[in-house]
Structure formats: structure tokens, C-alpha cells
Design a protein around this motif. Structure first.
Motif, mmCIF file in Angstrom:
data_model
loop_
_atom_site.group_PDB
_atom_site.id
_atom_site.type_symbol
_atom_site.label_atom_id
_atom_site.label_comp_id
_atom_site.label_asym_id
_atom_site.label_seq_id
_atom_site.Cartn_x
_atom_site.Cartn_y
_atom_site.Cartn_z
ATOM 1 N N CYS A 1 0.823 -1.213 0.000
ATOM 2 C CA CYS A 1 0.000 0.000 0.000
ATOM 3 C C CYS A 1 0.857 1.262 0.000
ATOM 4 C CB CYS A 1 -0.925 -0.004 1.222
ATOM 5 S SG CYS A 1 -2.224 -1.253 1.158
ATOM 6 N N GLU A 2 1.994 1.191 0.655
ATOM 7 C CA GLU A 2 2.894 2.343 0.671
ATOM 8 C C GLU A 2 3.419 2.645 -0.723
ATOM 9 O OE1 GLU A 2 6.987 3.737 2.975
ATOM 10 O OE2 GLU A 2 6.349 1.638 2.974
ATOM 11 N N LEU A 3 3.826 1.616 -1.455
ATOM 12 C CA LEU A 3 4.330 1.832 -2.811
ATOM 13 C C LEU A 3 3.237 2.323 -3.747
ATOM 14 C CD1 LEU A 3 6.662 -1.277 -3.212
ATOM 15 C CD2 LEU A 3 7.345 1.098 -2.891
ATOM 16 N N ILE B 1 19.315 8.645 2.036
ATOM 17 C CA ILE B 1 18.398 9.368 2.916
ATOM 18 C C ILE B 1 17.316 8.411 3.397
ATOM 19 C CG2 ILE B 1 16.751 11.278 3.035
ATOM 20 C CD1 ILE B 1 18.368 12.688 0.863
ATOM 21 N N PRO B 2 16.987 8.415 4.693
ATOM 22 C CA PRO B 2 15.904 7.551 5.196
ATOM 23 C C PRO B 2 14.589 7.840 4.494
ATOM 24 C CG PRO B 2 17.184 8.441 7.015
ATOM 25 C CD PRO B 2 17.651 9.156 5.779
ATOM 26 N N GLY B 3 13.827 6.795 4.240
ATOM 27 C CA GLY B 3 12.545 6.922 3.561
ATOM 28 C C GLY B 3 12.629 6.785 2.065
ATOM 29 N N ILE B 4 13.832 6.875 1.507
ATOM 30 C CA ILE B 4 14.030 6.729 0.067
ATOM 31 C C ILE B 4 14.758 5.410 -0.172
ATOM 32 C CG2 ILE B 4 15.082 7.698 -2.009
ATOM 33 C CD1 ILE B 4 14.809 10.444 -0.797
ATOM 34 N N GLY C 1 4.786 9.436 0.869
ATOM 35 C CA GLY C 1 3.850 8.803 1.786
ATOM 36 C C GLY C 1 4.055 9.325 3.199
ATOM 37 N N ASN C 2 3.175 8.966 4.107
ATOM 38 C CA ASN C 2 3.195 9.543 5.454
ATOM 39 C C ASN C 2 4.461 9.175 6.232
ATOM 40 O OD1 ASN C 2 0.750 10.758 5.009
ATOM 41 N ND2 ASN C 2 -0.452 9.110 5.938
#
Length: 988
Positions: A805-807, A934-937, A968-969
Motif C-alpha cells: 500500500c505504501e508503494l 536518505i531515510p525513507g528513500i 507517503g506519510n
């Protein structure tokens, strides 16, 4: 056309279906040589100029057909099999070479959709197991793709399962409609051509109807009584359902469980626990009927004890409150008591008397005392105090008070008599100096591998001089020793230093008295938790839970138990006490006796006596019934004596074909069946069901209206279908003409489901692709992740659904989660509660604290509904669509695609991929590596971020809401906090 080994009816069938200009469906009775017809047909078409595909064949069928074709002369190259290990380039080269190719349906569908196979050049397709073809099967999908581009190629389908073509209205018409066929040939056993071919030369058949013992008859009648009562209770509890097909006669067949579930599936979420228990009990009772006739007495008794234990212990190890209703009946009491009486009898008065110590016995010099002691124990001694040999020698490790009965199956003695008669017949023919065609190998056929191994064990240890019913005494005594070793631990006599007897580790699974089949998960879990590792595997097969001393002492005898449970517990205690009182070293003595009996024999004579080659007249071959491979086995062995230990109508016809194909061969068949039992009823009911099925199909063929097939291509409709896109750039949002076909991009893994076939049937162009994000791409903005109910639960438990769902939220404007239910089943999530494998152990969830600070009971795991709520709160842009069946899903997809642009193949494949050659990967390697740090990427969304922002500086200048809109959040928050660490610390 090669006619070697073919009977007249085989030739007649081939004359009707061999023409490549026609497409046919052949329905043949089982055992009449369907594989021989298919192989002969493939031999006719074998040529490099022809491309003939074989689909819907099992792997073992592929190997058998390839071997049969090599025997017929098709060796270069013969039948080539296409599997998952063959890459795309090799498959393309193989298709271009032509010949005979066996390919799985899933691979062929993808190759047709991607044009890897020249569909227009296919000479023909052969479809096996045509009874399994439905509107949602891949075979129907293949036929549609085949006929879209190829109108001249043939398609020939085969089946020998008429009983399976019975469900629904006009089942034969539905199969022919999906295969787009207009001709069907039906050949039952009572067809005149078949009768004329097989009844000219019949085999010598000796029918032997063996009655059961009185004890077996009592158990059989009690089981049938329990089944009748359970069926009556099931019908009484579900008066709103049509349950006329539920009868004891139908319960003899394995398909009975599927019939019951098919009737109850639509309302399965509404039925109570009692109804579900009754359905489970019917399967258990059906197995008991079969095991009574195939298991030895000790194995059957042990299996009954596992049923009692599994119904008295829950998965957590506590006492169960809801027992199977049939266990509380008088008939169940008869089953357990009589089953035990077939194994042994216990004399409490004799067992309560302590046995004299060995040193005390040796001090006795009075001969009268010796005689009195021997008379009391049932032995005979001479004047010197030495025990004489008796007709029935008592094992030294057998506890006092236990008298072994060890009832043997009646068929064992009958089989020994048959083998003796066959040996005498061979000697008589040798004395007459007759030269007979065939060989003297005796073929014994059984219905299961377990029965085959049991017969092997019986024949290898049989005493031919023993009276009837005692010929397998040695084997049964060894099994009794193993059973007592297992049973003595039911009261907690578990010693960590003691190991299982070597016989447990040396014997194969089939040689043991205990089996994994039918043992509940609760019992297996309890065994794994409480039993020592060295002997756990063996005792799980026995199925009894280990109870430690503390638990045994704290056992609550006031808890209601089923009939037989308390008796079993007391019996286990008594056996353990007998073993400990008579000989404290029972385990060591039993292990030594069993190991010597198994390991010492081969070393007492020459090696060749045990491992040398045997002459055919000294060979007894025991095999299980198989499929059409038995035809080849009979042709290679050419036995003159065949013993059918259990009835099988398919093998009877194979013998008829074998005898008719070898006119100079004299064949004698011994047909064994238990009289007035479920075995006889099942055999006769099977004949009747097949005959009725053929009659219904013949009647349907006579009144069937043949369908007219439309010539259409998916995604190529004209007219209004072309005007389907609304352009907002045109004033007023007028409709504009779009020349792109209506298509949907489907992930490769989704072709295991039935949805792609239905999408193609609904006039959509299905394009297979390897997708990183989503399962179905409907439009450039709509991405769908499809989940069935089991997949949904497992995805929640593993956390995979969160990532998916995140992707989807990152890469698509309208991410959709499709939850698809199965057709003809309950449209409810409550059914998940019945699937224990889906629920996580409660131990992972900490207990809630009460008001006083004390720990309360452990909290239950979150339900599926709660997890769905958390998912929607975490990803608010994800839409959830509920679909009742794949048919409803196809309609939903068409509605979602209405008035929207078509998806782009390259864009869909590149989304989320690590390397995108069209995006210029590697142009600025240093900046890309910095971005991925970078975190999140991640590697999956780095390309998407590079497309949204021009540089790393531009990413640093974005606000938290803008970064979350891209990533995303949660990933966006992690990325922004990393880039603005100082500012984030100040806010905190």
C-alpha cells in the motif's frame, strides 16, 4: 497408423478422431486405455512440420507419455516438456522447431499473450482431463486465445471421469462450449464395440468373498450406526438446505467431504460449531471404515486412541469442552471396547499380584512349588525347573495379566492360501512340461502404499506351517511390543536418559503401527511440547500426548470425558505399572529383542540368500493401483497370476485389455473382497455411479443444442467502444474517439488466479508484465492490489500489505485494495476465525494490566476488521473494493476503466523498478547515491523522487506535507526529519 497392441475398439476410436480437420471430445471409461489412444494419436502427428501442444497433463503423466512415445518409436526428439526452469528465449526456439511439446497452461497463456509462440502456426492442441475445464479455467482462456488467431488448427480433448461431469445444468454442453467443440464421442464399458473386443477372450477369474471376523463386524456396524446418526443430526440442524445427496452410501467415497462442504459453503459463516463438528466427524468416520479393513488390529486401536486424545485436549493443552457427538454414543463404546479386545485382554486379578523377584525364584527347590507356579502362570516345566517349549510362546517382555489376542486381518490368511495354490499350480504345470506364455511372477495389487508395505512385512515374516489366523504372529508380536512401549508413556513415565528402541529408528514409516494421517493439530502440538526430542517423531505418529507427573497428579477426574477416555487413561496406568513391576528394564529388554529380531537374521546365512536375484516363480510383487501406467506395467511383466487384494473396477478393465491384447496368454485373477462390508458396497456403488453418469451424458448428447461461436477479438470492438475517453482539454468535456484497445496490464504472478481469464472473456486486452507495484494497472492513475481472503490474512501477518500500500500510494493517484471472495462461498470475513493457521499465537500479545496493576488475561490478537481500520487510517488515499467473486471483479474493472485513458506498458513496468533505462539512470551517479542514503528513500522509489524534484537541494527545501505527498506519510516524515534534524529537535 500403428496398430500394434491396439484392440478393435481402439482402432474404431482412432478412425473417428485422428482427422486433423476435425475437433472432438472423447469420453472413455476408465481402464480402457485412454493413454494408449492419446499416444497413438500423438505418434500420427509427430513431425517437425507440425506444432502439437499437450496441455493440462500432470508431471508424472508427462513422463509416462514420453516413455510410451519412445516405445512407439517417437524418440528424436519425442515429447519435449516446457517447465518453469526454461527461459523465454529457449521456449521461443523450441516452438519454432515444431514437434510434440507438453506445456503448462500458465506458461502457454503468457506466451500466447506476449506472442512468444506463433499461435497462427499451431497445428493442434490436445487437452487432457477435460472434465476440469470450466469458464474460469486457464484451458478455456487458452482456447479463446487459440481461436482468435487460428481457425484451422484442431483441438482434441480427452477425459475418463464421467462422474465429474455431473454438476450444474447441461454439464457436457458447458465443457464443449468452453472448448468450442461440436462433436463428442462417448465410449462406456457397455458400448457394443467395447463389449465385442473384450468379451472374446476372458481371463480366468476366481472371486473370493471373505467374511469379516465377528469383532470386525461389530465395529463395522457400530461405525455405520454412528455415520447414520451423524447424518441425521446434520440434516436436522440444517433444515433449510438441500442435503438429499448426503447418505451413507455416498459417504464411502472420498468426494463425500467435498459434497458436504459444497452444500454448506454458502452459509458456512452462519452455521454453528456443532454443525462444523458434525462435518468433521463424517470425514473421521469415513476414514475409520477404510482403516478397519486395511490397518492391523494394533494400528487401528492406536488410531482410535488418538481420536479420543484429540477430542479431550485442546490446542492449548487444556481439556476440551465440546466433544464429537458420536463419541458419546453406545456405538462408539462398542467400537473402542471391541477394537481393544482384538489386540489383547487384561486380567486385573492376575496383574495385581506382584511378580516374584528372580533371586526368590532361584531359591525355590521344591519341585511341587515349581509345578504349582508354572500351572498358575500357564507354563509347563520339567523336573529340572526348565520351561518347556509351548505351542504359543509367551514373550519375556509381556506384562503379567495381559494376554495377547493379536487378531489378524482375514485377508492375510486368504492371501497365504492363494499363494500356496499358485505355487502348486506352477509345480503342476512344470511337471507336465508345458511351455506357457508369460512368466510366473505373482502380482498382488492393493489400494494404498501402506497396505502394500504391510503385506510385504507379513509375507516376509509369515509362518506357512502355522494354523489359519496365526501365520503373522511374529509380526504382530513385534508390533505389540512397539505399541506397549508407546502406551507405557501415557501416564508420564518419561525418562530423559532412555531412548526409543532401535526398531523405532530402523523401521520405515509404513512398517509402524501409527500414522500421521488424521491426527489433529492440537495433538501434534502437545506432542512436540511435552515429548523428548529423540523419540518425538515416533510418538507423534502414535498420537498420544505426554503428561508429566505434576500434570498427572493435578488432573481433574471430575471433568466430563467421552466414553473410552477414562478407560484409556486407566489402561495406560495399568500397563505402565505392569511393565515397572514385572521388569523395571522393560525398555532395554524390548529394544534388545526387537533389534535382534530385525537385524540379526540377514547375517545368519549367506548374503545371496537374502539379496541375490530371484527367479520369476519365486517372486511376489506387491504394488498399488495407479493410473494408466498400470497398462505398461502389465505389458512389461506379463504375469499369469494376479491377486487383487482389494477391488478396483479400473484395474479389472486393464486386465481385460491386457488379456485381449495377448491372446495366447493364460491369466488367472484372484478377486478378493470383504463380504457385506463398506468395501463391497463401495465397489458396487462405484460401478452404479459410473453407469448412471454415462447414461445421463448420452441422454444429454441426444438433446443438446450446439452453441454458435462468435468471432471476436478482445479489445477490438467497434462502435461505441471506441468513444470512451473524456478529454477535459476540449470545451465542455466532449467525448473524443480513441483508437487504443481497452486493455489491462496484469502481473505475471496473477495468472495463477482465474481473474485474467474472466477479464479476457469480458472483451479486455490482457497484457502480462512483471510489475513491481500492484497486480493490475487499469489506467495511468489506478493501480489495484488484489487479495483473496487467505492472502489478505497472511499479508497482514507478514507486514507485506503495508509495504504494498505504501508503494501504491507513492506512485499512483488512486491506489486500490481489492478484497476478493470465492464464488459460492460466504461473503464474510468471519470464516477466517475457523482457520487456525491464520491466527498468531496469543503469547506474542502482552497481557493487559488491570486497575490494581495485576496482569489480566492475555489480550486476543487483533481481528482482520481492526487491521483494515488501521490500514485505512495509515493510508487514507487507498480505496478498498469488496468483490463477491471473480465475475464481479471483472465487471468492477470495466466500470473503473470507463471514460479513462488506457495504461502505458512501459510506464507500468518502470514504476518501482530499480533501473529504468528510459529515465537515464546513471547520468548523475553521485547524486543518486546520496539520495538513496536518505531515510525513507529506497531503490524502489528513488526514480520516482528524481522525477518529482530536480535536485537534492530542491528536496531539502520542500515542506513536510510536500515530502509526504511524494513519499507517503511514514517515509516522508522520516525523510523530512532527517533533512531538518536541527529544526525537528527545536520543535520537540
Amino acid at each position: 497408423m500403428s496398430s500394434e497392441g491396439l484392440l478393435p475398439f481402439h482402432r474404431a476410436i482412432l478412425e473417428e478422431i485422428h482427422d486433423p480437420a476435425t475437433s472432438d471430445l472423447l469420453l472413455l471409461a476408465r481402464g480402457l486405455g485412454l493413454r494408449r489412444i492419446v499416444c497413438t494419436l500423438m505418434q500420427i502427428y509427430d513431425s517437425p512440420q507440425n506444432l502439437v501442444l499437450l496441455i493440462n497433463a500432470f508431471p508424472e503423466e508427462e513422463a509416462a507419455i514420453g516413455e510410451e512415445l519412445s516405445v512407439l518409436g517417437c524418440r528424436k526428439p519425442g515429447l519435449r516438456a516446457v517447465g518453469y526452469e526454461m527461459n523465454k528465449k529457449d521456449r521461443q526456439d523450441l516452438y519454432k522447431k515444431g514437434g510434440l511439446i507438453s506445456v503448462t497452461s500458465r506458461i502457454l497463456v503468457v506466451d500466447m499473450l506476449q506472442s512468444d509462440i506463433p499461435t497462427e502456426l499451431i497445428t493442434g492442441i490436445l487437452v487432457l482431463h477435460a472434465e476440469k475445464v470450466t469458464a474460469i479455467s486457464l484451458e478455456a482462456f487458452i482456447v479463446r486465445l487459440y481461436r482468435e488467431k487460428n481457425k484451422v488448427g484442431f483441438l482434441k480433448a480427452f477425459t475418463d471421469q464421467p462422474e465429474h461431469i455431473t454438476s450444474g445444468m447441461s454439464p457436457l454442453k458447458n465443457i464443449m462450449k468452453e472448448l468450442q467443440l461440436r462433436t463428442v464421442h462417448i465410449y462406456p464399458r457397455f458400448h457394443q464395440t467395447v463389449k465385442d473386443s473384450l468379451e472374446r477372450k476372458k481371463a480366468d477369474v476366481v472371486e473370493l468373498y471373505q467374511p469379516m471376523t465377528s469383532a470386525m463386524m461389530d465395529i463395522h456396524n457400530a461405525i455405520v450406526g454412528c455415520m447414520t446418526a451423524t447424518l441425521a443430526e446434520l440434516k436436522r440442524s440444517n433444515t433449510m438446505l438441500e442435503l438429499d445427496d448426503l447418505s451413507v452410501e455416498n459417504a464411502y467415497f472420498r468426494s463425500f467431504d467435498a459434497i458436504v462442504r459444497r452444500q454448506l459453503d454458502p452459509v458456512w459463516h452462519t452455521v454453528g460449531a456443532r454443525t462444523k463438528q458434525l462435518v468433521s466427524d463424517l470425514a473421521t468416520l469415513r476414514r475409520l471404515l477404510a482403516y478397519l479393513l486395511t490397518y492391523d488390529a494394533l494400528a487401528f486401536h492406536a488410531y482410535l486412541e488418538t481420536i479420543i486424545t484429540s477430542n479431550s485436549t485442546s490446542a492449548s493443552g487444556n481439556a476440551r469442552q465440546n466433544h464429537s457427538p458420536w463419541l458419546l454414543t453406545d456405538a462408539a463404546h462398542i467400537i473402542f471396547q471391541v477394537a481393544k479386545s482384538r489386540c489383547y485382554t487384561l486380567d486385573p486379578s492376575s496383574s495385581s499380584r506382584p511378580a516374584p523377584a528372580p533371586q526368590e525364584v532361584l531359591d525355590i527347590d521344591d519341585e511341587d512349588a515349581w509345578e504349582a507356579l508354572a500351572e498358575a502362570e500357564g507354563r509347563h516345566i520339567n523336573k529340572k525347573g526348565k520351561e518347556k517349549e509351548t505351542a504359543k510362546k509367551r514373550p519375556a517382555w509381556l506384562p503379567h495379566g495381559m494376554e495377547p489376542v493379536l487378531e489378524e486381518l482375514p485377508k492375510w490368511g486368504l492371501l497365504a492360501e492363494i499363494l500356496k495354490e499358485i505355487e502348486e499350480e506352477m509345480m503342476r504345470q512344470e511337471s507336465l512340461a508345458r511351455t506357457m506364455k508369460g512368466n510366473n511372477t505373482v502380482l498382488v495389487m492393493t489400494s494404498s502404499w501402506r497396505t502394500s508395505m504391510l503385506l510385504n512385512e507379513f509375507l516376509s515374516s509369515m509362518d506357512p506351517d502355522a494354523p489359519p489366523g496365526q501365520q503373522g504372529r511374529k509380526m504382530m508380536e513385534e508390533k505389540l511390543g512397539l505399541y506397549l512401549w508407546w502406551k507405557s508413556r501415557l501416564n508420564g513415565r518419561e525418562h530423559e536418559s532412555k531412548r526409543a528402541p532401535p526398531a523405532f529408528h530402523n523401521a520405515s514409516r509404513a512398517e509402524t503401527a501409527y500414522d500421521d494421517e488424521g491426527i489433529s493439530e492440537a495433538l501434534k502440538k502437545k506432542d512436540r511440547d511435552n515429548r523428548e526430542r529423540a523419540a518425538s517423531r515416533r510418538r507423534v505418529r502414535g498420537g498420544a500426548p505426554a503428561i508429566d507427573n505434576g500434570r498427572a497428579a493435578a488432573r481433574d477426574r471430575t471433568t466430563p470425558v467421552s466414553l473410552g477416555e477414562e478407560v484409556m487413561r486407566d489402561e495406560a496406568d495399568n500397563i505402565a505399572q505392569f511393565a515397572g513391576r514385572v521388569d523395571p528394564t522393560l525398555d532395554e529388554d524390548l529394544a534388545l529383542a526387537l533389534s535382534l529380531s530385525e537385524s540379526s537374521a540377514p547375517f545368519q546365512s549367506e548374503f545371496d540368500e537374502f539379496y541375490g536375484l530371484l527367479q520369476p516363480d519365486q517372486t511376489v510383487l506387491v504394488r498399488t493401483y495407479s493410473d494408466d501406467s498400470d497398462d505398461r506395467m502389465l505389458a512389461e511383466l506379463q504375469p499369469r497370476f494376479i491377486v487383487m487384494f482389494e477391488p478396483n473396477q479400473d484395474f479389472i478393465r486393464r486386465i481385460e485389455v491386457y488379456k485381449s491384447s495377448n491372446p495366447g496368454l493364460g491369466v488367472r485373477v484372484y478377486f478378493m473382497v470383504y463380504q457385506t462390508t463398506s468395501e463391497e458396497h463401495k465397489y458396487l456403488a462405484g460401478l452404479r455411479k459410473e453407469k448412471d453418469s454415462f447414461e445421463r451424458l448420452i441422454k444429454e448428447r441426444g438433446s443438446m443444442l450446439l452453441p454458435l461461436y462468435e468471432d471476436h477479438r478482445a479489445g477490438s470492438e467497434a462502435g461505441d467502444a471506441l468513444i470512451k475517453t473524456i478529454s477535459t482539454r476540449i470545451a465542455g468535456g466532449r467525448k473524443e474517439v480513441s483508437t487504443d484497445p481497452s486493455r489491462v496490464i496484469v502481473d505475471m504472478r496473477e495468472f495463477r488466479s482465474t481473474l485474467p481469464s474472466l477479464l479476457h472473456a469480458s472483451k479486455l486486452l490482457v497484457i502480462p508484465a512483471t510489475l513491481t507495484v500492484g497486480d493490475y494497472i487499469l489506467t495511468p492513475d489506478i493501480c489495484v492490489e488484489r487479495k483473496s481472503i487467505p492472502d489478505l490474512v497472511s499479508s497482514f501477518n507478514s507486514g507485506r500489505l503495508y509495504t504494498q500500500c505504501e508503494l501504491m500510494s507513492v506512485h499512483y493517484k488512486q491506489p486500490v485494495l481489492l478484497i476478493e471472495f470465492e464464488e459460492h462461498k460466504s461473503f464474510s470475513l468471519e470464516i477466517v476465525q475457523d482457520m487456525k493457521s491464520y491466527v498468531k499465537p496469543t503469547s506474542k500479545y502482552p497481557p493487559k494490566k488491570s486497575a490494581g496493576g495485576a496482569s489480566a488475561e492475555p489480550s486476543a490478537p487483533p481481528s482482520i476488521q481492526q487491521k483494515l481500520v488501521l490500514l485505512t487510517l495509515t493510508f487514507p488515499r487507498v480505496r478498498i473494493i469488496w468483490s463477491s467473486s471473480p465475475y464481479a471483479t471483472a465487471d468492477i474493472f470495466n466500470d473503473l476503466k470507463a471514460n479513462n485513458r488506457e495504461p502505458d506498458y512501459k510506464a507500468a513496468v518502470s514504476v518501482g523498478a530499480e533501473e529504468d533505462p528510459d529515465a537515464g539512470a546513471g547520468v548523475n551517479t553521485a547524486a543518486e547515491e546520496l539520495l538513496r542514503a536518505i531515510p525513507g528513500i529506497t531503490a524502489k522509489n528513488a526514480k520516482y523522487v528524481m522525477g518529482r524534484v530536480s535536485s537534492v537541494r530542491a528536496l531539502c527545501e520542500l515542506s513536510l506535507a510536500e515530502v509526504q505527498d511524494i513519499l507517503g506519510n511514514e517515509p516522508g516524515k522520516a525523510c523530512w526529519e532527517f533533512l531538518h534534524w536541527g529544526e525537528a529537535q527545536e520543535k520537540r
